[in-house]
Motif scaffolding. Structure first.
Motif, PDB file in Angstrom:
ATOM      1  N   THR A  87      11.997   6.997   8.497  1.00  0.00           N
ATOM      2  CA  THR A  87      10.809   6.229   8.147  1.00  0.00           C
ATOM      3  C   THR A  87      10.168   5.731   9.434  1.00  0.00           C
ATOM      4  OG1 THR A  87      12.078   4.198   7.870  1.00  0.00           O
ATOM      5  CG2 THR A  87      11.634   5.493   5.881  1.00  0.00           C
ATOM      6  N   LEU A  88       8.932   5.291   9.292  1.00  0.00           N
ATOM      7  CA  LEU A  88       8.139   4.841  10.418  1.00  0.00           C
ATOM      8  C   LEU A  88       7.238   3.709   9.942  1.00  0.00           C
ATOM      9  CD1 LEU A  88       6.880   5.517  13.278  1.00  0.00           C
ATOM     10  CD2 LEU A  88       5.417   7.123  12.065  1.00  0.00           C
ATOM     11  N   GLU A  89       7.325   2.560  10.580  1.00  0.00           N
ATOM     12  CA  GLU A  89       6.420   1.444  10.277  1.00  0.00           C
ATOM     13  C   GLU A  89       6.019   0.799  11.588  1.00  0.00           C
ATOM     14  OE1 GLU A  89       6.870  -1.089   6.741  1.00  0.00           O
ATOM     15  OE2 GLU A  89       8.779  -0.057   6.413  1.00  0.00           O
ATOM     16  N   GLU A  90       4.855   1.190  12.081  1.00  0.00           N
ATOM     17  CA  GLU A  90       4.300   0.686  13.328  1.00  0.00           C
ATOM     18  C   GLU A  90       2.918   0.106  13.040  1.00  0.00           C
ATOM     19  OE1 GLU A  90       4.221   4.152  15.825  1.00  0.00           O
ATOM     20  OE2 GLU A  90       6.404   4.164  16.085  1.00  0.00           O
ATOM     21  N   PRO A  91       2.337  -0.615  13.988  1.00  0.00           N
ATOM     22  CA  PRO A  91       1.015  -1.208  13.742  1.00  0.00           C
ATOM     23  C   PRO A  91      -0.077  -0.200  13.380  1.00  0.00           C
ATOM     24  CG  PRO A  91       2.024  -2.241  15.646  1.00  0.00           C
ATOM     25  CD  PRO A  91       2.916  -1.093  15.249  1.00  0.00           C
ATOM     26  N   ARG A  92       0.019   1.037  13.851  1.00  0.00           N
ATOM     27  CA  ARG A  92      -1.026   2.022  13.564  1.00  0.00           C
ATOM     28  C   ARG A  92      -0.498   3.298  12.907  1.00  0.00           C
ATOM     29  NH1 ARG A  92      -5.737   0.201  16.210  1.00  0.00           N
ATOM     30  NH2 ARG A  92      -6.814   2.156  15.892  1.00  0.00           N
ATOM     31  N   ARG A  93       0.799   3.343  12.588  1.00  0.00           N
ATOM     32  CA  ARG A  93       1.390   4.523  11.932  1.00  0.00           C
ATOM     33  C   ARG A  93       2.473   4.072  10.964  1.00  0.00           C
ATOM     34  NH1 ARG A  93       3.492   9.194  15.125  1.00  0.00           N
ATOM     35  NH2 ARG A  93       5.087   7.693  15.660  1.00  0.00           N
ATOM     36  N   ALA A  94       2.514   4.733   9.820  1.00  0.00           N
ATOM     37  CA  ALA A  94       3.547   4.430   8.823  1.00  0.00           C
ATOM     38  C   ALA A  94       3.800   5.687   8.000  1.00  0.00           C
ATOM     39  CB  ALA A  94       3.116   3.285   7.927  1.00  0.00           C
ATOM     40  N   GLY A  95       5.043   5.875   7.601  1.00  0.00           N
ATOM     41  CA  GLY A  95       5.345   7.014   6.758  1.00  0.00           C
ATOM     42  C   GLY A  95       6.821   7.319   6.719  1.00  0.00           C
ATOM     43  N   TRP A  96       7.144   8.490   6.240  1.00  0.00           N
ATOM     44  CA  TRP A  96       8.532   8.900   6.065  1.00  0.00           C
ATOM     45  C   TRP A  96       8.605  10.407   5.875  1.00  0.00           C
ATOM     46  CZ3 TRP A  96       9.105  11.254   1.354  1.00  0.00           C
ATOM     47  CH2 TRP A  96       8.161  10.932   0.367  1.00  0.00           C
ATOM     48  N   ALA A  97       9.826  10.902   5.921  1.00  0.00           N
ATOM     49  CA  ALA A  97      10.073  12.319   5.623  1.00  0.00           C
ATOM     50  C   ALA A  97      11.294  12.430   4.748  1.00  0.00           C
ATOM     51  CB  ALA A  97      10.291  13.112   6.915  1.00  0.00           C
ATOM     52  N   TYR A  98      11.266  13.436   3.885  1.00  0.00           N
ATOM     53  CA  TYR A  98      12.479  13.730   3.127  1.00  0.00           C
ATOM     54  C   TYR A  98      12.880  15.172   3.332  1.00  0.00           C
ATOM     55  CZ  TYR A  98       9.236  14.722  -0.913  1.00  0.00           C
ATOM     56  OH  TYR A  98       8.243  15.144  -1.746  1.00  0.00           O
TER      57      TYR A  98
END
Length: 168
Positions: A87-98
């Motif tokens: 997962t990714l939660e940054e001020p300008r990027r967010a998301g995940w992969a499965y």
């Protein structure tokens, strides 16, 4: 259950596609500004986007996190079990992969990342690598591949609608 491919987490590496897999890269403009970014990121991280797509969805947690199991059901009969790998939660990027688990019609990984560029534009980028894992996805050939591209493009359109920008 273990993953059905070796390069777990490889969708974090831009442009990387393991040998023997087909790449997919679809980018859709969602809108503009911080509010759109926050709304889009939350929709992606909480499965709202996937629920709005109209697919069946079974998850072990309400928010994407490494180790969360996800099963997508298509047409009420094709089950696609996966597990979140990053997962990714940054001020300008967010998301995940499965990544795919045994029983999935494909073998590989798919990421869903929302980012806000320097000019304030918000994008959804879907990156994947896959290869057929079931007889019917092998038999489907180009049609199965076309379905993957159509699904990725639909994700962008649905997220744009969820964020209040249906005309773009």
């Amino acid at each position: 259950m273990s993953f059905t491919y070796e390069d777990v987490g490889a969708t974090r590496e831009p442009g990387h596609c393991p040998e023997g897999f087909r790449p997919l890269h679809v980018r859709a403009r969602i809108g503009e500004g911080e509010q759109v970014f926050r709304r889009a990121a939350e929709a992606v991280l909480t499965w709202e986007l996937h629920r709005a797509l109209g697919v069946g969805l079974s998850v072990t947690e309400d928010r994407a996190a490494p180790g969360v199991d996800v099963t997508i059901t298509l047409a009420g009969m094709i089950k696609a079990p996966c597990r979140v790998v990053w997962t990714l939660e940054e001020p300008r990027r967010a998301g995940w992969a499965y990544g795919t688990l045994p029983g999935h019609p494909e073998s590989g990984e798919e990421s869903f990342v929302v980012d806000r560029t320097g000019d304030g534009t918000v994008w959804l980028t879907i990156t994947a690598f896959s290869r057929p894992a079931k007889w019917y996805t092998r038999a489907g050939g180009p049609a199965a591949r076309g379905f993957q591209h159509a699904y990725a493009r639909r994700c962008g359109a649905v997220l744009r609608r969820l964020c209040g920008d249906p005309d773009e």
